[in-house]
Design a protein around this motif. Structure first.
Motif, short mmCIF file in Angstrom:
data_model
loop_
_atom_site.label_atom_id
_atom_site.label_comp_id
_atom_site.label_asym_id
_atom_site.label_seq_id
_atom_site.Cartn_x
_atom_site.Cartn_y
_atom_site.Cartn_z
N GLU A 108 9.63 12.01 7.30
CA GLU A 108 9.26 10.70 7.86
C GLU A 108 8.56 9.85 6.81
O GLU A 108 7.81 10.36 5.96
CB GLU A 108 8.40 10.86 9.10
N LYS A 109 8.77 8.55 6.90
CA LYS A 109 8.29 7.64 5.86
C LYS A 109 7.01 6.94 6.27
O LYS A 109 6.86 6.53 7.42
CB LYS A 109 9.38 6.61 5.55
N GLU A 121 -1.29 9.03 -0.69
CA GLU A 121 0.04 9.47 -1.10
C GLU A 121 0.15 10.98 -1.12
O GLU A 121 1.13 11.55 -0.62
CB GLU A 121 0.38 8.92 -2.49
N LYS A 125 2.50 13.56 1.19
CA LYS A 125 3.45 14.48 0.57
C LYS A 125 3.15 15.93 0.96
O LYS A 125 4.07 16.74 1.15
CB LYS A 125 3.39 14.34 -0.95
N GLU A 130 7.38 11.21 3.39
CA GLU A 130 7.87 10.45 2.25
C GLU A 130 7.06 9.17 2.11
O GLU A 130 6.84 8.45 3.08
CB GLU A 130 9.36 10.10 2.43
N VAL A 132 6.40 5.39 0.98
CA VAL A 132 7.04 4.12 0.67
C VAL A 132 5.92 3.16 0.27
O VAL A 132 5.08 2.78 1.10
CB VAL A 132 7.80 3.55 1.89
N SER A 154 13.05 0.43 4.13
CA SER A 154 12.81 1.86 4.34
C SER A 154 12.99 2.31 5.78
O SER A 154 13.28 3.49 6.03
CB SER A 154 11.39 2.21 3.91
N ALA A 156 10.50 2.61 7.71
CA ALA A 156 9.30 3.41 7.98
C ALA A 156 8.64 2.96 9.29
O ALA A 156 8.66 1.78 9.65
CB ALA A 156 8.31 3.27 6.83
#
Length: 377
Positions: A108-109, A121, A125, A130, A132, A154, A156
């Protein structure tokens, strides 16, 4: 090794902070550690709790009386959560990780600004999400058009905000609130807003969490590390609509059981009795901000005036070095440690972060040395 661990790196902030110990006489402007003592009544409350044997588990969500005080405190900012919608965590870091773990499925973004605090970030991760990135304005304020562009590209569904911002000191402007609200509703976004520096806003404070109609879509993160200068006592919290709390509690419960009891008693007394200490600390940071900004401008740095937190983020692009090369050379030649902007993501390259939560004497000496350094190179 978990493959997600291989996707992340050690903190660039700590990397440069740790270098200082290897350079005798070095001045560090790296960490976000206020140089003020923990307020006297906070310390006394923790000692009293210890002496009275209040060292057992609290409820998973934390002391009821502390959650009630947080509710009152947030209400003073126009943010409404009751005690059942607040969970006390082991620092803001655990709050972030609990929220990421609860919400984000593999792949998932998540929309994250750049530059930004590196835990965003790397935390995403680590749970398999993910990242963006969305760009900011030149003064690091929110750009609604850039954000919408990132959403459209994206798809997202999660958005991370952080105001006042580490490393830039940017804040959310009142004029941006309605456009941001419309964007959140139009694209059905869930928002995580990290406001650990909310008490250190030098202009008018605004938060997406103030919009009651978005309450189902906003998760608010706060804490006590900065407000009471108690970074090592590890106490934060997150707030979420009560109908969602059980799922977040599962992660928090199995991860840490509860936050440290004596720290909770200290924070409770702090909110009741020590907010004047916070206002004094804020006034001192504001004075230091103006001093550091003035010195950097006099050296012809391109730099924006921070409106919150205790960081300033001057550009070093004209020196034709990477931010890491610049900071390495500054430490080697002048024994001054700052954090390279690359530690805060792709958008941070070409800048360095200076923390001004250090003494007047240290700041003056460090800036004198930075001035010498740029004249030499």
């Amino acid at each position: 090794m978990n493959s997600n661990v291989n996707r992340i790196e050690l903190s660039g902030i700590r990397k440069f902070s740790n270098k200082v110990a290897k350079v005798p006489g070095a001045i560090s402007l790296t960490l976000g550690q206020p140089d003020f003592p923990v307020p006297k009544r906070v310390k006394e409350a923790m000692i009293e709790a210890l002496e009275q044997g209040k060292t057992v588990y609290t409820s998973n969500a934390g002391l009821v009386e502390l959650r009630e005080e947080i509710s009152k405190y947030l209400e003073s900012f126009g943010i409404s959560y009751d005690k059942e919608e607040i969970c006390i965590t082991v620092g803001g870091s655990e709050a972030l990780f609990t929220v990421f773990t609860t919400l984000i499925d593999r792949g998932e973004k998540v929309l994250i600004p750049t530059p930004a605090y590196p835990a965003y970030e790397n935390g995403v991760k680590l749970v398999g999400g993910e990242v963006v990135n969305y760009k900011l304005n030149e003064d690091f304020s929110l750009n609604i058009s850039y954000l919408e562009e990132a959403i459209l590209k994206s798809g997202a569904k999660y958005l991370l905000l952080s105001f006042p911002t580490n490393p830039t000191g940017a804040i959310l402007e009142k004029t941006q609130l309605n456009a941001l609200k419309d964007l959140i509703l139009r694209y059905d976004l869930m928002v995580i807003t990290d406001e650990i520096y909310s008490a250190l806003c030098y202009d008018e404070y605004h938060s997406i969490a103030q919009l009651q109609e978005l309450k189902d879509r906003v998760i608010f993160i706060g804490g006590f590390s900065k407000i009471f200068s108690m970074t090592g006592l590890r106490l934060g919290y997150f707030c979420v609509n009560k109908k969602l709390m059980d799922d977040f509690m599962k992660v928090h419960q199995y991860n840490v059981s509860c936050a440290t009891s004596i720290s909770q008693y200290g924070a409770y007394v702090g909110l009741r009795e020590c907010l004047r200490d916070v206002e004094y600390m804020k006034s001192e940071f504001l004075r230091r901000r103006d001093y550091v900004y003035g010195r950097l401008k006099a050296m012809n740095f391109e730099v924006n005036l921070p409106k919150g937190a205790f960081y300033i983020f001057p550009s070093i692009k004209k020196f034709n070095m990477t931010s890491e090369e610049f900071c390495e050379l500054l430490l080697e030649k002048k024994k001054v440690a700052c954090v390279p902007g690359s530690a805060f993501g792709a958008g941070g390259e070409g800048f360095m972060r200076i923390s001004y939560c250090y003494s007047d004497k240290e700041l003056e000496r460090a800036l004198d040395l930075i001035e010498e350094f740029i004249k030499e190179i």
